[in-house]
Design an enzyme around this catalytic site. Structure first.
Site, mmCIF file in Angstrom:
data_model
loop_
_atom_site.group_PDB
_atom_site.id
_atom_site.type_symbol
_atom_site.label_atom_id
_atom_site.label_comp_id
_atom_site.label_asym_id
_atom_site.label_seq_id
_atom_site.Cartn_x
_atom_site.Cartn_y
_atom_site.Cartn_z
ATOM 1 N N GLU A 1 -29.571 33.209 63.532
ATOM 2 C CA GLU A 1 -30.698 32.121 63.280
ATOM 3 C C GLU A 1 -31.576 32.432 64.483
ATOM 4 O O GLU A 1 -31.350 32.633 65.601
ATOM 5 C CB GLU A 1 -29.793 30.899 63.336
ATOM 6 N N HIS B 1 -7.661 1.919 53.620
ATOM 7 C CA HIS B 1 -6.781 2.846 54.500
ATOM 8 C C HIS B 1 -5.951 3.330 53.647
ATOM 9 O O HIS B 1 -5.303 2.702 52.746
ATOM 10 C CB HIS B 1 -6.308 1.608 55.403
#
Ligand code: FAD
Length: 455
Positions: free
Chosen positions: A197, A434
């Site tokens: 990059e 959950h």
């Protein structure tokens, strides 16, 4: 004149095909001009084939590395022929689905290359179709990297996703969303990957904290990362590609170029129809997608803001609603979420912490590692992070960032919260099921004021 339509859409990608269907739903006689396949580049050569291959890479990686989870798969291997066939089948089936939707909604598909005429109508070959309104949705093409010529072993993104065999070693130039997805998939297939990059972080548009988490995870997976290093020289041979970057050199089987993209305006006849361009070559539009020619709209990768399929689709809806005189409102570009499907996934909406500070906000931040909630451990997703950037004065959520296996699905909740103008204090009180990774979201909201249970 061959025929006349209320709305003619040029390009059948996620912008154009959705725009056409919306126009038809508003009782407009509608045609789409598409020279290739329904669904455009996204569905046939980009988003969808990429995600299909990434899915197989994920399963393969889990099969090979599941021993700790009690999953032992002996002799797991990739059947590249079968993978190639599935990649094509998935795209073909979704493309046929788009064609079916056009038929169901009585949208006419005109096959061929469309061009605007000086009158703002549409020519396809020798036929000219009169249009009440035209929507340009011809998308984008890969921008070349100076000094790097595509061809042979130097691949564009589609070349990278359609390789017929597993390379031993590849280099990917450009660590934006596409480059990170390619690097991640091949690393999980067991290929040696070098990711280069030129800017100083991978995923340059993402919040620095999030890019750092992904970089750490990539390195753990064996991806070699070089940032701040533009590619200097590329020599492509018959069997390999030699490249130099930032004082280093490498020899790889394939070089994949995943740089920027440019608006596909070639041969569209914009000048004759007096449709103006921005300095960067994108089509100039107002917030409803209207160009400088009042009869002509432009959407998707052709115009500024993020180059994403869902943004293109929504702009298509707004443009035809506006053209039809129906009630509509402009796309809020700040609420278009980015989604990168590497491992771990990265998703974000709104401002980064640095961007929020630059915009003058008095910023507070809440972070929660996915290892903090039970599900992170259950699903082996401990490396991820949720980060909320909020305005300390009014509690507005300015930006939301997630790294983790389910990030691209989870971000939708934060887009909704921001669109409905919920503050972080409200998010902190919303009960989440959950054990799910989504518990990290309300915990990150609580972390802003230091009361997360699982921090
Ligand atoms: C490798 C890769 C992966 C990506 N993954 C994702 C992702 O996961 N999620 C996401 O949101 N975005 C992703 N994107 C971005 C996404 O593909 C684009 O934002 C999206 O395709 C833009 O849609 P569009 O309708 O503007 O144009 P396109 O999808 O480019 O479609 C334009 C169509 O217009 C046709 N056309 C062009 N000129 C003419 C003409 N003159 N006459 C007739 N037809 C014409 C073309 O044939 C094409 O079918 C990815 C991009 C790449 C390169």
């Amino acid at each position: 004149m061959a025929d006349s339509y209320d709305v003619i859409v040029l390009g059948g990608g996620p912008g154009g095909y959705v725009a056409a269907i919306r126009a038809a739903q508003l009782n407009k006689k509608t045609a789409v001009v598409e020279r290739d396949k329904p669904g455009g580049r996204c569905l046939n050569y980009a988003c969808i084939p990429a995600k299909t291959v990434l899915h197989t890479a994920e399963l393969y990686d889990q099969a090979r590395n599941g021993a700790e989870l009690g999953l032992v798969v002996r002799d797991a291997e990739i059947d590249w022929d079968a993978l190639g066939k599935r990649r094509a089948t998935v795209s073909d089936s979704l493309s046929s689905g788009v064609k079916m939707l056009w038929d169901k909604n009585k949208v006419t598909w005109i096959e061929g290359d469309g061009t605007l005429t000086a009158e703002g109508d549409v020519a396809v070959g020798d036929d000219v179709y009169e249009a009440g309104a035209v929507v340009l949705a011809t998308g984008s093409v890969a921008l070349p990297i100076p000094g790097v010529e595509l061809g042979g072993r130097v691949l564009d993104t589609w070349g990278a996703w359609s390789l017929p065999e597993q390379p031993a070693k590849i280099a990917v130039v450009g660590a934006g969303a596409s480059g990170c997805e390619i690097a991640s998939a091949y690393a999980r297939f067991g290929t040696e990957v070098l990711l280069i990059e030129m800017l100083d972080q991978i995923l340059p548009t993402e919040d620095k904290d999030m890019a750092r988490v992904v970089e750490r995870a990539f390195k753990k997976q064996g991806i070699v990362i070089s940032t701040g290093t533009p590619v200097e020289k590329v020599e492509a041979g018959a069997d390999s590609v030699k490249l130099s970057y930032g004082g280093e050199s490498a020899e790889v089987e394939y070089l994949c170029v995943a740089g920027g993209r440019a608006a596909d305006v070639e041969g569209l006849g914009l000048e004759a129809a007096e449709v103006e361009l921005e300095e960067n070559g994108k089509v100039k539009v107002d917030e409803y997608g209207r160009t400088s020619n009042p009869k002509v709209y432009a959407i998707g990768d052709l115009v500024n803001a993020k180059a994403l399929a869902h943004k293109a689709s929504d702009e298509g809806v707004v443009a035809v609603e506006h053209a039809a005189g129906a009630e509509t409102h402009p796309v809020d570009q700040n609420l278009v979420a980015g989604a990168t499907f590497c491992h771990p996934q990265v998703a974000s909406v709104g401002l980064t912490e640095a961007g929020a500070k630059e915009a003058g906000h008095d910023v507070k931040v809440g972070k929660l590692k996915l290892g903090g909630v039970g599900a992170g451990t259950v699903y082996d997703d401990k490396d991820g992070l949720v980060k909320l950037v909020v305005d300390s004065k009014y509690g507005e959520i300015l930006g939301a960032h997630i790294v983790g296996n389910r990030a691209c699905d989870m971000i939708a909740e934060l887009v909704a919260a921001m669109a409905l103008e919920g503050g972080y204090q409200e998010l902190a009180r919303i009960v989440h099921p959950h054990p799910t990774i989504s518990e990290a979201i309300f915990e990150a909201a609580r972390a802003v004021d230091g009361w997360a249970t699982h921090a």
